[in-house]
Enzyme design. Structure first.
Site, PDB file in Angstrom:
ATOM      1  N   PRO A 187      20.606  94.168 -38.718  1.00 33.25           N
ATOM      2  CA  PRO A 187      19.800  93.816 -37.533  1.00 33.25           C
ATOM      3  C   PRO A 187      19.708  94.944 -36.495  1.00 33.25           C
ATOM      4  O   PRO A 187      19.185  94.717 -35.401  1.00 33.25           O
ATOM      5  CB  PRO A 187      20.555  92.619 -36.923  1.00 33.25           C
ATOM      6  CG  PRO A 187      21.618  92.255 -37.885  1.00 33.25           C
ATOM      7  CD  PRO A 187      21.891  93.439 -38.735  1.00 33.25           C
ATOM      8  N   SER A 188      20.201  96.137 -36.808  1.00 32.87           N
ATOM      9  CA  SER A 188      20.276  97.202 -35.804  1.00 32.87           C
ATOM     10  C   SER A 188      18.894  97.634 -35.302  1.00 32.87           C
ATOM     11  O   SER A 188      18.035  98.055 -36.080  1.00 32.87           O
ATOM     12  CB  SER A 188      21.004  98.411 -36.396  1.00 32.87           C
ATOM     13  OG  SER A 188      20.755  99.557 -35.616  1.00 32.87           O
TER      14      SER A 188
END
Ligand SMILES: Cc1ncc(COP(=O)(O)O)c(C=O)c1O
Length: 321
Positions: free
Chosen positions: A74-75
């Site tokens: 999810p970065s």
């Protein structure tokens, strides 16, 4: 002074500063504003774009030809590194920690779309992820490439020192006497950058950091380290009193980093209905819940103007199955 540091333009001009009349009416505060760093042209935007302006400036100044970045699927930093690389004609290697068979959705899907080389590391911890990133940099250099590792906090913080100046100019043009700035409290890069930028301009801002990751002493220590580094890095005379301007609010942490709370889910729903804002749950919705809570408790007085920073992270809302 900040112009002494190499920078490439990725934000494309000031992001909007908008009033939030409808939420203000419900919350009983007539002067709530939002700085829309979720509105940038680069691949859904977000706070990391401002850091990338300086990271990529440095990479290009060093003659680098490939960016290396590591994070979880999810970065936002990985997504925006891939996007900035595509935009500036650099290659990107993205190292993803976590279940190597998990599908690429949301942020990771955008990363892939931007043409980055993706390497899946499997379920490694943060330290091992960092080691593997440094190892990838060494291997690329040995193979004749000129890699640049994304993530130095001091260089990255310069982006928000600049943003403080941008926001202060926008407020002045509107005759708006801003007193309170609300933003997520996490690794400290965005926060320290903005606190530092406000100090350079002597702005009368109190910072309300809504912690989404660490307890107050840890966050304070992170800020202190980055701020000390920034004074050194920029060759300015340190101002030791800056943390006096900071209020750390841990009331929205709930079960911890990345875990939604009742208040953050409610905030995402309320700010969507009243202001048409999209809030993801890890950083942004908790911060907006924190704003409402601080207004309700009068930690932000009704007669003083407050501005919340929307740090983006929008593709995260498409990550759930
Ligand atoms: C959307 C969003 N908001 C806030 C943050 C926190 O920023 P910092 O790490 O500079 O504290 C991040 C960091 O990943 C982010 O992606």
């Amino acid at each position: 002074m900040l112009s002494a540091f190499p920078r490439v333009d990725l934000v494309g001009g000031p992001t909007p500063l908008e009033p939030m009349h409808r939420v203000g009416a419900v919350a009983g505060h007539p002067q709530l504003w939002i700085k829309r760093d979720d509105c940038m042209p680069l691949a859904f935007g977000g706070n990391k774009v401002r850091s990338l302006e300086f990271w990529i400036g440095e990479a290009l100044a060093q003659g680098s030809d490939i960016l290396v970045v590591a994070g979880a699927l999810p970065s936002n930093q990985c997504r925006l590194t891939a996007a900035a690389a595509a935009k500036t004609g650099l290659d990107a290697l993205v190292l993803y920690a976590g279940d190597a068979s998990a599908p690429l959705r949301g942020n990771a899907l955008v990363t892939e779309r931007m043409g980055a080389e993706i390497r899946r590391l499997g379920p490694v911890g943060e330290e091992e992820r960092g080691r593997l990133a440094r190892q990838a940099v060494a291997e690329l250099a040995a193979a004749g490439r000129r890699p640049y590792l994304i993530g130095d906090p001091l260089t990255g913080a310069l982006g928000y020192a600049r943003a403080a100046e941008e926001l202060s100019e926008q407020a002045s043009a509107l005759n708006l006497d801003l007193r309170h700035i609300v933003l997520p409290g996490s690794m400290g890069v965005t926060e320290a950058g903005m606190i530092f930028g406000a100090a350079l301009l002597d702005l009368p801002w109190t910072f309300h950091l809504i912690s989404v990751e660490y307890d107050a002493p840890v966050l304070r220590q992170r800020l202190d380290a980055i701020l000390k580094g920034l004074w050194r890095h920029t060759g300015r005379e340190p101002r030791p009193d800056l943390l006096d301007l900071v209020r750390i609010d841990v009331s929205q942490l709930g079960g911890g980093y990345g875990i939604a709370t009742e208040a953050s889910l409610q905030a995402a729903s309320d700010f969507a209905r009243y202001e048409a804002l999209v809030l993801e749950q890890t950083y942004v919705a908790k911060t907006f819940a924190g704003l409402l809570s601080r207004v309700a408790h009068r930690s932000i007085p009704v007669d003083e103007a407050a501005c919340i920073l929307h740090t983006g992270g929008t593709p995260s809302i498409f990550e759930t199955a």
